[in-house]
Scaffold this motif. Structure first.
Motif, PDB file in Angstrom:
ATOM      1  N   ALA A  50       0.835  -1.205   0.000  1.00 31.06           N
ATOM      2  CA  ALA A  50       0.000   0.000   0.000  1.00 31.06           C
ATOM      3  C   ALA A  50       0.872   1.258   0.000  1.00 31.06           C
ATOM      4  O   ALA A  50       0.594   2.230  -0.713  1.00 31.06           O
ATOM      5  N   TYR A  51       1.940   1.235   0.790  1.00 30.92           N
ATOM      6  CA  TYR A  51       2.866   2.378   0.846  1.00 30.92           C
ATOM      7  C   TYR A  51       3.421   2.678  -0.551  1.00 30.92           C
ATOM      8  O   TYR A  51       3.434   3.830  -1.002  1.00 30.92           O
ATOM      9  N   MET A  52       3.884   1.635  -1.234  1.00 27.94           N
ATOM     10  CA  MET A  52       4.526   1.853  -2.535  1.00 27.94           C
ATOM     11  C   MET A  52       3.533   2.340  -3.579  1.00 27.94           C
ATOM     12  O   MET A  52       3.877   3.178  -4.421  1.00 27.94           O
ATOM     13  N   GLN A  53       2.301   1.819  -3.527  1.00 31.69           N
ATOM     14  CA  GLN A  53       1.277   2.303  -4.452  1.00 31.69           C
ATOM     15  C   GLN A  53       1.034   3.782  -4.217  1.00 31.69           C
ATOM     16  O   GLN A  53       0.998   4.576  -5.147  1.00 31.69           O
ATOM     17  N   GLU A  54       0.856   4.134  -2.947  1.00 32.07           N
ATOM     18  CA  GLU A  54       0.523   5.514  -2.596  1.00 32.07           C
ATOM     19  C   GLU A  54       1.644   6.491  -2.957  1.00 32.07           C
ATOM     20  O   GLU A  54       1.394   7.574  -3.481  1.00 32.07           O
ATOM     21  N   HIS A  55       2.883   6.102  -2.656  1.00 36.20           N
ATOM     22  CA  HIS A  55       3.977   7.066  -2.786  1.00 36.20           C
ATOM     23  C   HIS A  55       4.710   7.022  -4.121  1.00 36.20           C
ATOM     24  O   HIS A  55       5.371   7.990  -4.490  1.00 36.20           O
ATOM     25  N   LEU A  56       4.631   5.887  -4.847  1.00 37.37           N
ATOM     26  CA  LEU A  56       5.366   5.836  -6.113  1.00 37.37           C
ATOM     27  C   LEU A  56       4.596   5.181  -7.263  1.00 37.37           C
ATOM     28  O   LEU A  56       4.341   5.829  -8.274  1.00 37.37           O
ATOM     29  N   PHE A  57       4.224   3.912  -7.107  1.00 38.14           N
ATOM     30  CA  PHE A  57       3.828   3.135  -8.284  1.00 38.14           C
ATOM     31  C   PHE A  57       2.629   3.715  -9.033  1.00 38.14           C
ATOM     32  O   PHE A  57       2.594   3.685 -10.253  1.00 38.14           O
ATOM     33  N   ARG A  58       1.629   4.225  -8.302  1.00 38.36           N
ATOM     34  CA  ARG A  58       0.455   4.700  -9.051  1.00 38.36           C
ATOM     35  C   ARG A  58       0.706   6.022  -9.781  1.00 38.36           C
ATOM     36  O   ARG A  58      -0.118   6.473 -10.569  1.00 38.36           O
ATOM     37  N   HIS A  59       1.867   6.635  -9.500  1.00 35.31           N
ATOM     38  CA  HIS A  59       2.163   7.931 -10.110  1.00 35.31           C
ATOM     39  C   HIS A  59       3.121   7.839 -11.301  1.00 35.31           C
ATOM     40  O   HIS A  59       3.337   8.837 -11.980  1.00 35.31           O
ATOM     41  N   VAL A  60       3.759   6.677 -11.499  1.00 39.86           N
ATOM     42  CA  VAL A  60       4.797   6.602 -12.542  1.00 39.86           C
ATOM     43  C   VAL A  60       4.468   5.492 -13.545  1.00 39.86           C
ATOM     44  O   VAL A  60       3.575   4.670 -13.312  1.00 39.86           O
ATOM     45  N   ASP A  61       5.238   5.480 -14.642  1.00 41.59           N
ATOM     46  CA  ASP A  61       4.893   4.599 -15.767  1.00 41.59           C
ATOM     47  C   ASP A  61       5.639   3.265 -15.744  1.00 41.59           C
ATOM     48  O   ASP A  61       5.812   2.650 -16.793  1.00 41.59           O
ATOM     49  N   MET A  62       6.032   2.808 -14.558  1.00 42.62           N
ATOM     50  CA  MET A  62       6.681   1.489 -14.506  1.00 42.62           C
ATOM     51  C   MET A  62       5.603   0.409 -14.646  1.00 42.62           C
ATOM     52  O   MET A  62       4.615   0.438 -13.910  1.00 42.62           O
ATOM     53  N   PRO A  63       5.774  -0.541 -15.586  1.00 43.29           N
ATOM     54  CA  PRO A  63       4.768  -1.597 -15.723  1.00 43.29           C
ATOM     55  C   PRO A  63       4.572  -2.340 -14.406  1.00 43.29           C
ATOM     56  O   PRO A  63       5.545  -2.676 -13.716  1.00 43.29           O
ATOM     57  N   ALA A  64       3.301  -2.590 -14.055  1.00 42.38           N
ATOM     58  CA  ALA A  64       2.981  -3.160 -12.737  1.00 42.38           C
ATOM     59  C   ALA A  64       3.678  -4.493 -12.497  1.00 42.38           C
ATOM     60  O   ALA A  64       4.094  -4.791 -11.372  1.00 42.38           O
ATOM     61  N   ASP A  65       3.861  -5.286 -13.565  1.00 43.60           N
ATOM     62  CA  ASP A  65       4.487  -6.603 -13.349  1.00 43.60           C
ATOM     63  C   ASP A  65       5.992  -6.499 -13.126  1.00 43.60           C
ATOM     64  O   ASP A  65       6.641  -7.494 -12.827  1.00 43.60           O
ATOM     65  N   ARG A  66       6.530  -5.297 -13.258  1.00 42.81           N
ATOM     66  CA  ARG A  66       7.959  -5.137 -12.968  1.00 42.81           C
ATOM     67  C   ARG A  66       8.219  -4.410 -11.648  1.00 42.81           C
ATOM     68  O   ARG A  66       9.339  -4.090 -11.319  1.00 42.81           O
ATOM     69  N   ALA A  67       7.158  -4.139 -10.902  1.00 45.55           N
ATOM     70  CA  ALA A  67       7.283  -3.522  -9.572  1.00 45.55           C
ATOM     71  C   ALA A  67       7.057  -4.627  -8.542  1.00 45.55           C
ATOM     72  O   ALA A  67       5.933  -4.931  -8.193  1.00 45.55           O
ATOM     73  N   ARG A  68       8.133  -5.233  -8.092  1.00 42.15           N
ATOM     74  CA  ARG A  68       7.989  -6.436  -7.255  1.00 42.15           C
ATOM     75  C   ARG A  68       8.170  -6.126  -5.776  1.00 42.15           C
ATOM     76  O   ARG A  68       9.023  -5.339  -5.392  1.00 42.15           O
ATOM     77  N   ILE A  69       7.368  -6.802  -4.978  1.00 39.93           N
ATOM     78  CA  ILE A  69       7.441  -6.714  -3.512  1.00 39.93           C
ATOM     79  C   ILE A  69       7.242  -8.138  -3.005  1.00 39.93           C
ATOM     80  O   ILE A  69       6.407  -8.869  -3.554  1.00 39.93           O
ATOM     81  N   PRO A  70       7.989  -8.565  -2.000  1.00 44.73           N
ATOM     82  CA  PRO A  70       7.750  -9.923  -1.502  1.00 44.73           C
ATOM     83  C   PRO A  70       6.295 -10.086  -1.073  1.00 44.73           C
ATOM     84  O   PRO A  70       5.669  -9.139  -0.586  1.00 44.73           O
ATOM     85  N   ASP A  71       5.778 -11.294  -1.271  1.00 40.31           N
ATOM     86  CA  ASP A  71       4.377 -11.578  -0.930  1.00 40.31           C
ATOM     87  C   ASP A  71       4.275 -12.044   0.521  1.00 40.31           C
ATOM     88  O   ASP A  71       4.561 -13.198   0.832  1.00 40.31           O
ATOM     89  N   GLY A  72       3.859 -11.129   1.367  1.00 40.15           N
ATOM     90  CA  GLY A  72       3.740 -11.451   2.788  1.00 40.15           C
ATOM     91  C   GLY A  72       2.537 -12.318   3.109  1.00 40.15           C
ATOM     92  O   GLY A  72       2.373 -12.769   4.246  1.00 40.15           O
ATOM     93  N   MET A  73       1.680 -12.545   2.117  1.00 40.78           N
ATOM     94  CA  MET A  73       0.505 -13.404   2.312  1.00 40.78           C
ATOM     95  C   MET A  73       0.744 -14.808   1.753  1.00 40.78           C
ATOM     96  O   MET A  73      -0.171 -15.628   1.728  1.00 40.78           O
ATOM     97  N   ALA A  74       1.962 -15.063   1.289  1.00 43.76           N
ATOM     98  CA  ALA A  74       2.251 -16.381   0.700  1.00 43.76           C
ATOM     99  C   ALA A  74       1.957 -17.478   1.718  1.00 43.76           C
ATOM    100  O   ALA A  74       2.250 -17.323   2.913  1.00 43.76           O
ATOM    101  N   TYR A  75       1.393 -18.572   1.231  1.00 51.25           N
ATOM    102  CA  TYR A  75       1.088 -19.702   2.106  1.00 51.25           C
ATOM    103  C   TYR A  75       2.370 -20.245   2.711  1.00 51.25           C
ATOM    104  O   TYR A  75       2.428 -20.572   3.887  1.00 51.25           O
TER     105      TYR A  75
END
Ligand code: GLP
Length: 258
Positions: free
Chosen positions: A87-112
């Motif tokens: 949520a932090y990264m969406q708010e502060h960077l990703f939703r404002h810039v043209d980096m393709p979403a599949d190249r903005a990686r964050i570890p999955d803290g909900m992984a089983y």
């Protein structure tokens, strides 16, 4: 164990730190295409992202050929929920810039299976050719990413139990202390040291002791950020208040070169 003193630069204010950090990232985005960035979260990074977004809006830089890997994420916090680093990264960077979403990686803290997710994340970083420029903040206890004191310098991406000091420091992102996650998934120290270039930024008096321990204290697991002195291509950017505990303190706007 060969030690490489980092390049240290002290500037007048948190805003000046953010501006200087953005200048370094802009140069990297212009000189190296495609570039792979390592990204951090936290209050220190917020003014930096604000200026980075402003530079992108002004057309000074583009992220269309960039990719990124975030350092860490809480375990058990949904990506869309308040307090998550997604949520932090969406708010502060990703939703404002043209980096393709599949190249903005964050570890999955909900992984089983967090261990499998950690292995997958390491493989993804390797497949991208490694991280060109990794941004780091520092915890008051000297942590980098969520590598708490005691973290092995050979550690790779893994699940870690958060120190109480870290939970207290980050409590403001959650409704109450009890809701602060107890575990996280973080790049390891060895993962961090594998980046080609590292930029650590620190602002505020509460970071002064950690900055001094990282730069002038013993190199060891008691201060995870001290591992950066084994790297050889590290810039440390501080405001004046974060530099006050350094014995060999560079003058403001002065660069102590390795
Ligand atoms: C956080 C993050 C770190 C960050 C550090 C400092 O919890 N895991 O990547 O650098 O703690 O955060 P802040 O900038 O809010 O002080």
């Amino acid at each position: 164990m060969k030690e490489y003193p980092p390049r240290i630069e002290v500037v007048g204010s948190p805003g000046a730190v953010a501006e200087r950090a953005v200048a370094i990232v802009i140069a990297e985005l212009r000189d190296r295409q495609p570039v792979t960035l390592g990204l951090a979260t936290g209050a220190t990074m917020t003014p930096f992202y604000a200026r980075l977004v402003a530079a992108a809006r002004a057309g000074l830089i583009s992220f269309h050929a960039a990719s990124s890997f975030n350092l860490d994420e809480y375990v058990g916090i949904a990506p869309q929920s308040r307090g998550s680093f997604h949520a932090y990264m969406q708010e502060h960077l990703f939703r404002h810039v043209d980096m393709p979403a599949d190249r903005a990686r964050i570890p999955d803290g909900m992984a089983y299976d967090v261990a499998t997710e950690a292995t997958r994340y390491e493989a993804q970083i390797a497949a991208a050719g490694g991280i060109d420029l990794l941004l780091l903040g520092i915890g008051t206890n000297g942590h980098i990413g969520f590598n708490e004191p005691g973290s092995d310098f050979a550690s790779r991406t893994r699940e870690i139990r958060l120190d109480e000091a870290t939970r207290i420091a980050n409590a403001g992102d959650f409704p109450d202390r009890a809701s602060v996650p107890r575990r996280a998934i973080t790049m390891g120290i060895a993962t961090i040291l594998h980046a080609k270039r590292i930029l650590l930024i620190a602002t505020g008096p509460e970071k002064a002791a950690a900055v001094a321990a990282a730069i002038e204290g013993p190199i060891g697991t008691a201060c995870p950020a001290s591992a950066l002195r084994l790297h050889g291509n590290v810039d440390v950017l501080c405001d004046e208040s974060a530099a006050t505990a350094l014995i060999d303190r560079p003058h403001t706007n002065d660069r102590r070169r390795a």
